[in-house]
Design a protein around this motif. Structure first.
Motif, short mmCIF file in Angstrom:
data_model
loop_
_atom_site.label_atom_id
_atom_site.label_comp_id
_atom_site.label_asym_id
_atom_site.label_seq_id
_atom_site.Cartn_x
_atom_site.Cartn_y
_atom_site.Cartn_z
N UNK A 67 -52.95 16.22 17.66
CA UNK A 67 -53.07 16.72 16.28
C UNK A 67 -52.00 17.42 15.85
N UNK A 68 -51.11 18.15 16.94
CA UNK A 68 -49.99 18.77 16.44
C UNK A 68 -48.89 17.78 16.07
N UNK A 69 -49.03 16.42 16.67
CA UNK A 69 -47.83 15.55 16.56
C UNK A 69 -48.13 14.73 15.43
N UNK A 70 -49.47 14.52 14.92
CA UNK A 70 -49.73 13.89 13.70
C UNK A 70 -50.20 14.41 12.54
N UNK B 222 -39.86 22.48 15.70
CA UNK B 222 -39.51 23.67 16.51
C UNK B 222 -40.71 24.38 16.61
N UNK B 223 -41.35 24.67 15.37
CA UNK B 223 -42.69 25.29 15.46
C UNK B 223 -43.77 24.72 16.19
N UNK B 224 -43.88 23.44 15.95
CA UNK B 224 -44.81 22.53 16.59
C UNK B 224 -44.64 22.71 18.02
#
Length: 62
Positions: free
Chosen positions: A55-58, A7-9
């Protein structure tokens, strides 16, 4: 815990994308760009979006 991080991501991505869109809007409003330069700006902002998404996903949150 993972759902909280997701949720934060997701919220971070919404904020990041909105910020990049505001950057583009500001450039459009303040500069008289020719078509080639405008296309390059859009292309590079899209590359930035793609990189930040990756970046956010990994990457785990700190």
């Amino acid at each position: 815990m993972a759902s909280v991080h997701n949720k934060i991501k997701t919220e971070l991505m919404v904020e990041i994308y909105a910020s990049i869109d505001r950057i583009y809007d500001s450039i459009e409003q303040h500069f008289d760009l020719d078509e080639t330069r405008r296309d390059n700006v859009i292309k590079h902002l899209n590359v930035l979006k793609d990189e930040l998404y990756f970046v956010v996903q990994t990457t785990p949150l700190s």
